[in-house]
Motif scaffolding. Structure first.
Motif, short mmCIF file in Angstrom:
data_model
loop_
_atom_site.label_atom_id
_atom_site.label_comp_id
_atom_site.label_asym_id
_atom_site.label_seq_id
_atom_site.Cartn_x
_atom_site.Cartn_y
_atom_site.Cartn_z
N TYR A 61 -2.12 -6.66 -1.70
CA TYR A 61 -1.59 -5.37 -1.19
C TYR A 61 -0.21 -5.38 -0.11
CZ TYR A 61 -6.55 -4.07 -1.20
OH TYR A 61 -7.80 -3.64 -1.75
N SER A 62 0.53 -4.44 -0.48
CA SER A 62 1.82 -4.00 0.30
C SER A 62 1.57 -3.91 1.82
CB SER A 62 2.71 -3.24 -0.35
OG SER A 62 2.17 -1.98 0.04
N VAL A 63 2.37 -4.12 2.66
CA VAL A 63 2.32 -3.70 4.27
C VAL A 63 1.96 -2.05 4.21
CG1 VAL A 63 3.45 -3.46 6.31
CG2 VAL A 63 3.70 -5.56 4.95
N GLU A 64 2.60 -1.31 3.29
CA GLU A 64 2.52 0.15 3.31
C GLU A 64 0.98 0.29 2.90
OE1 GLU A 64 5.00 -1.24 1.74
OE2 GLU A 64 6.63 -0.99 3.18
N ASN A 163 -0.40 -2.42 15.12
CA ASN A 163 0.28 -3.71 15.34
C ASN A 163 -0.41 -4.75 14.65
OD1 ASN A 163 -2.30 -4.43 16.57
ND2 ASN A 163 -1.68 -3.89 18.60
N GLU A 164 0.20 -5.97 14.76
CA GLU A 164 -0.46 -7.16 13.67
C GLU A 164 -1.86 -7.16 13.88
OE1 GLU A 164 2.01 -8.12 16.48
OE2 GLU A 164 3.87 -7.88 15.14
N SER A 165 -2.57 -7.16 15.05
CA SER A 165 -3.89 -7.29 15.30
C SER A 165 -4.57 -6.34 14.28
CB SER A 165 -4.24 -7.20 16.70
OG SER A 165 -3.81 -8.34 17.46
N LEU A 166 -4.18 -5.15 14.35
CA LEU A 166 -5.08 -4.17 13.72
C LEU A 166 -4.59 -4.31 12.15
CD1 LEU A 166 -6.67 -1.66 13.55
CD2 LEU A 166 -4.99 -0.17 13.68
N LEU A 167 -3.60 -4.72 11.90
CA LEU A 167 -3.27 -4.97 10.38
C LEU A 167 -4.05 -6.14 9.89
CD1 LEU A 167 0.54 -4.19 10.30
CD2 LEU A 167 -1.22 -2.66 9.53
N SER A 168 -4.04 -7.27 10.56
CA SER A 168 -4.82 -8.37 10.20
C SER A 168 -6.11 -7.93 9.95
CB SER A 168 -4.60 -9.50 11.23
OG SER A 168 -5.33 -10.60 11.02
N TYR A 169 -6.87 -7.18 11.17
CA TYR A 169 -8.21 -6.74 10.90
C TYR A 169 -8.51 -6.05 9.60
CZ TYR A 169 -12.64 -4.93 12.27
OH TYR A 169 -14.07 -4.55 12.31
#
Length: 195
Positions: A61-64, A163-169
């Motif tokens: 997956y891309s960040v987007e 944020n990074e926490s939500l993206l990682s989750y």
């Protein structure tokens, strides 16, 4: 393992086991196993979107794209206060508790609105500040580090974007999110279940 043995193994599994594997534990499955899972889903008349969860776990997956999935979570009501006013985000709260020669530390991920995330970090700061120092030697070392980590995490609770926490989750739970992206109740369950 032979493909016929894999097929027999999936036939013996309960519906819940099939759903769990397809939505949370399908990373790295051999391509031919997806056909077996699909057959079991169809044979048992399970939700066909479950297979999408298995496939989603095996894509890059891309960040987007991850941000798009996280938007599904951000638009839910806060699982703590149940308000809709602000977009959800994630935080990690860090706590230390010490009792002379014993020190325990804990990190906990929470998905919630910014106000509830701030409360979570503030409670961790207070608890650590009161109970963290009393262990020799680790309490003395860990307490200031964990207090600092909570302040740093708190800075990211009110970001406009995930944020990074939500993206990682989101990435770690992409199979379930993909499987249930059209079911808000299931998505709410995903963010309230500890991982």
């Amino acid at each position: 393992m032979d493909i016929k043995d894999i097929e027999k193994n999936y036939e013996r599994m309960s519906d819940n086991e099939i759903i769990r594997i397809a939505t949370t534990n399908a990373y790295g499955l051999r391509p031919e196993v997806f056909g077996i899972i699909e057959n079991e889903i169809n044979k048992r008349n399970l939700n066909p979107d479950i297979l999408k969860g298995a496939i989603a776990q095996n894509k890059d997956y891309s960040v987007e794209e991850i941000e798009t999935y996280s938007k599904l979570l951000r638009d839910l009501p806060c699982p703590i206060c149940e308000k809709y006013e602000e977009k959800l985000n994630g935080t990690i709260s860090h706590t230390v508790k010490s009792f002379i020669f014993f020190t325990s530390s804990e990190t906990e991920l929470t998905i919630a609105c910014p106000d509830c995330l701030d409360k979570k970090n503030n409670n961790a700061i207070l608890s650590t500040a009161l109970l963290g120092w009393w262990g020799i030697p680790w309490g003395l070392f860990k307490t200031p580090v964990y207090i600092y980590r909570n302040f740093k995490a708190k800075e990211k609770n009110r970001l406009e974007n995930p944020n990074e926490s939500l993206l990682s989750y989101t990435l770690g739970n992409i199979g379930e999110i993909e499987s249930y992206k059209d079911n808000k109740e299931k998505l709410k369950d995903i963010i309230t279940t500890k991982r």
